[in-house]
Design a protein around this motif. Structure first.
Motif, PDB file in Angstrom:
ATOM      1  N   GLY A  18       2.414  -6.728 -10.100  1.00  0.00           N
ATOM      2  CA  GLY A  18       2.003  -7.851 -10.936  1.00  0.00           C
ATOM      3  C   GLY A  18       1.843  -9.109 -10.099  1.00  0.00           C
ATOM      4  N   TYR A  19       0.897  -9.972 -10.507  1.00  0.00           N
ATOM      5  CA  TYR A  19       0.613 -11.176  -9.718  1.00  0.00           C
ATOM      6  C   TYR A  19       0.266 -12.315 -10.664  1.00  0.00           C
ATOM      7  CZ  TYR A  19      -1.488 -14.025  -5.954  1.00  0.00           C
ATOM      8  OH  TYR A  19      -1.789 -15.024  -5.053  1.00  0.00           O
ATOM      9  N   VAL A  20       1.003 -13.413 -10.544  1.00  0.00           N
ATOM     10  CA  VAL A  20       0.802 -14.585 -11.394  1.00  0.00           C
ATOM     11  C   VAL A  20       0.645 -15.809 -10.500  1.00  0.00           C
ATOM     12  CG1 VAL A  20       1.741 -16.017 -13.256  1.00  0.00           C
ATOM     13  CG2 VAL A  20       2.253 -13.569 -13.199  1.00  0.00           C
ATOM     14  N   ILE A  21      -0.416 -16.584 -10.737  1.00  0.00           N
ATOM     15  CA  ILE A  21      -0.667 -17.784  -9.951  1.00  0.00           C
ATOM     16  C   ILE A  21      -0.601 -19.019 -10.835  1.00  0.00           C
ATOM     17  CG2 ILE A  21      -2.022 -16.602  -8.200  1.00  0.00           C
ATOM     18  CD1 ILE A  21      -4.553 -17.533  -9.625  1.00  0.00           C
ATOM     19  N   GLN A  22      -0.676 -20.180 -10.205  1.00  0.00           N
ATOM     20  CA  GLN A  22      -0.483 -21.446 -10.913  1.00  0.00           C
ATOM     21  C   GLN A  22      -1.467 -21.642 -12.053  1.00  0.00           C
ATOM     22  OE1 GLN A  22      -1.156 -25.948  -9.544  1.00  0.00           O
ATOM     23  NE2 GLN A  22       0.652 -25.047  -8.626  1.00  0.00           N
ATOM     24  N   VAL A  26      -5.363  -4.414 -16.895  1.00  0.00           N
ATOM     25  CA  VAL A  26      -4.896  -3.370 -15.983  1.00  0.00           C
ATOM     26  C   VAL A  26      -4.693  -2.030 -16.689  1.00  0.00           C
ATOM     27  CG1 VAL A  26      -3.120  -2.707 -14.311  1.00  0.00           C
ATOM     28  CG2 VAL A  26      -3.934  -5.071 -14.389  1.00  0.00           C
ATOM     29  N   PRO A  27      -4.127  -1.993 -17.904  1.00  0.00           N
ATOM     30  CA  PRO A  27      -4.058  -0.696 -18.596  1.00  0.00           C
ATOM     31  C   PRO A  27      -5.421  -0.019 -18.716  1.00  0.00           C
ATOM     32  CG  PRO A  27      -2.640  -2.257 -19.702  1.00  0.00           C
ATOM     33  CD  PRO A  27      -3.388  -3.028 -18.657  1.00  0.00           C
ATOM     34  N   ASP A  63       4.091  -2.320 -16.476  1.00  0.00           N
ATOM     35  CA  ASP A  63       5.476  -2.264 -16.031  1.00  0.00           C
ATOM     36  C   ASP A  63       5.566  -2.107 -14.515  1.00  0.00           C
ATOM     37  OD1 ASP A  63       8.197  -2.359 -16.297  1.00  0.00           O
ATOM     38  OD2 ASP A  63       8.420  -0.221 -16.758  1.00  0.00           O
ATOM     39  N   PRO A  64       5.032  -3.064 -13.760  1.00  0.00           N
ATOM     40  CA  PRO A  64       5.025  -2.940 -12.292  1.00  0.00           C
ATOM     41  C   PRO A  64       6.436  -3.014 -11.732  1.00  0.00           C
ATOM     42  CG  PRO A  64       4.430  -5.169 -12.925  1.00  0.00           C
ATOM     43  CD  PRO A  64       4.504  -4.378 -14.206  1.00  0.00           C
ATOM     44  N   GLU A  98      15.952  -9.241 -18.988  1.00  0.00           N
ATOM     45  CA  GLU A  98      15.844  -8.174 -19.986  1.00  0.00           C
ATOM     46  C   GLU A  98      15.149  -6.949 -19.411  1.00  0.00           C
ATOM     47  OE1 GLU A  98      13.533  -7.569 -24.247  1.00  0.00           O
ATOM     48  OE2 GLU A  98      14.503  -9.491 -23.835  1.00  0.00           O
ATOM     49  N   LEU A  99      14.069  -7.176 -18.633  1.00  0.00           N
ATOM     50  CA  LEU A  99      13.287  -6.061 -18.106  1.00  0.00           C
ATOM     51  C   LEU A  99      13.846  -5.505 -16.805  1.00  0.00           C
ATOM     52  CD1 LEU A  99       9.635  -7.347 -18.705  1.00  0.00           C
ATOM     53  CD2 LEU A  99      10.952  -5.764 -20.126  1.00  0.00           C
ATOM     54  N   GLY A 100      14.564  -6.334 -16.051  1.00  0.00           N
ATOM     55  CA  GLY A 100      15.067  -5.898 -14.750  1.00  0.00           C
ATOM     56  C   GLY A 100      13.990  -5.808 -13.693  1.00  0.00           C
ATOM     57  N   THR A 101      12.886  -6.519 -13.894  1.00  0.00           N
ATOM     58  CA  THR A 101      11.784  -6.509 -12.936  1.00  0.00           C
ATOM     59  C   THR A 101      12.188  -7.232 -11.653  1.00  0.00           C
ATOM     60  OG1 THR A 101      10.228  -6.582 -14.783  1.00  0.00           O
ATOM     61  CG2 THR A 101       9.348  -7.098 -12.604  1.00  0.00           C
ATOM     62  N   THR A 102      11.790  -6.680 -10.506  1.00  0.00           N
ATOM     63  CA  THR A 102      11.999  -7.364  -9.230  1.00  0.00           C
ATOM     64  C   THR A 102      10.930  -8.436  -9.070  1.00  0.00           C
ATOM     65  OG1 THR A 102      12.875  -5.335  -8.269  1.00  0.00           O
ATOM     66  CG2 THR A 102      12.163  -7.050  -6.733  1.00  0.00           C
TER      67      THR A 102
END
Length: 354
Positions: free
Chosen positions: A105-109, A126-127, A180-181, A211-215
């Motif tokens: 996953g990638y999120v920018i400003q 992406v799905p 769910d990356p 909650e998700l435990g995503t890194t």
């Protein structure tokens, strides 16, 4: 007792505690990674860094220090000149770059939502690319919109131009989490949002990540954002050099060198107070309240910095603490200071215990 986020592993100010982390606990590993651009600018020099599974690691530092370059090397938007980066034990250079980016996953400003697509269609990007069927995609879109606080029945059919900046950022987070990356990369994700909205988004995102435990690897130039969000914080200097990587409390209470101390700046004590919350262990019994005294009250769980603000204007030197409709104790300035000392001591013990 007051609480703050602490790492579950011992840390070394410079190495980030690499020696005390089991190999299976590491999701991303940088080994002697270097990035030199065609103009011979060296953005990152011989970087060794481990990102642990389930943690939120913040990269912070002045402009041009290589933190965004480091982040973008993980999904090969920037390719390393030398060294090795592994994701879950696999060398990223042995993986198709497009396939890799669909897993990360990638999120920018400024989010980068497709303006001609609805909110639901943006989240479903992406799905759709990885071949999910319509039913599964619709269910996932609705689940994620609810998770980021956007009611699906209200927002699904809206277009990006109909949203506020904070709402667009929430959609960007939902889109990044769609399949769910294993890891989420965030580059100044809240920088374009107004201060009030930014605080709400930070709090909401921390809840989602826990909650998700995503890194998560998150880049920011804002030390306040770094210590509020991070399980660990890596302070970079020019050339991608890590000056210190530690828990927020250890970073604030024990800067490794002058560079870190100067970057953090003044107000370290108030930042530390912002990491703890008032608990029953901090309180004196109500019999310590003077008869006839008129005291302000704060709820149990109030952050220590907010409690300090109330104590600063208290004429009696104390505030009452409530739990719902019940008054459960008295907090004084001495109690708050003792709470902060315990908070730092516990964080240090956790780090040493590893």
């Amino acid at each position: 007792m007051s609480s703050a986020r602490t790492s579950h592993h011992g840390t070394d100010p410079k190495s980030g505690g690499a020696s005390s982390v089991a190999p299976g606990d590491v999701l991303i590993r940088f080994e002697d990674v270097r990035k030199e651009f065609r103009n011979q600018t060296v953005a990152v020099t011989d970087l060794d860094l481990e990102v642990r599974k389930g943690e939120l690691l913040v990269l912070v530092g002045p402009s041009g220090c290589g933190k965004s370059t480091t982040l973008r090397m993980v999904n090969r938007l920037v390719e390393p000149t030398g060294g090795r980066i592994t994701l879950d034990g696999e060398d990223i250079m042995s993986t198709d770059a497009v396939a890799l980016r669909r897993r990360v996953g990638y999120v920018i400003q400024h989010v980068g939502l497709f303006p001609h697509r609805t909110v639901a269609q943006n989240v479903a990007t992406v799905p759709g690319l990885v071949g999910w069927d319509r039913k599964r995609t619709k269910a996932r879109v609705e689940e994620l919109l609810a998770l980021v606080g956007l009611a699906p029945e209200t927002y699904s059919k809206r277009f990006p131009h109909e949203l506020s900046g904070g709402e667009r950022q929430r959609v960007g987070v939902a889109r990044a989490l769609a399949v769910d990356p294993p890891v989420l990369l965030m580059d100044e994700p809240f920088g374009a949002v107004d201060p009030e909205g930014r605080r709400r988004l930070q709090s909401e995102f921390r809840r989602i990540q826990s909650e998700l435990g995503t890194t998560v690897m998150l880049v920011t130039h804002d030390i306040d954002e770094a210590v509020q969000l991070g399980d660990r914080v890596a302070v970079f200097s020019k050339g991608g050099v890590i000056e210190q990587i530690d828990t927020p409390l250890r970073l604030l209470s024990q800067p490794a060198n002058d560079f870190v101390e100067n970057f953090i700046g003044s107000g370290r004590s108030m930042r530390m107070l912002g990491l703890g919350h008032v608990s029953r262990d901090d309180l004196r019994p109500l019999e310590h309240v003077h008869p006839g005294a008129t005291l302000a009250s704060i709820p149990l769980g109030t952050s220590l910095d907010e409690a300090f603000a109330e104590l600063a204007v208290s004429e009696t030197g104390g505030v009452l603490v409530t739990d719902g409709s019940e008054t459960v104790g008295l907090l004084t300035a001495d109690d708050l200071l003792a709470s902060l000392r315990r908070l730092v001591a516990e964080d240090h013990r956790d780090a040493v215990a590893g």
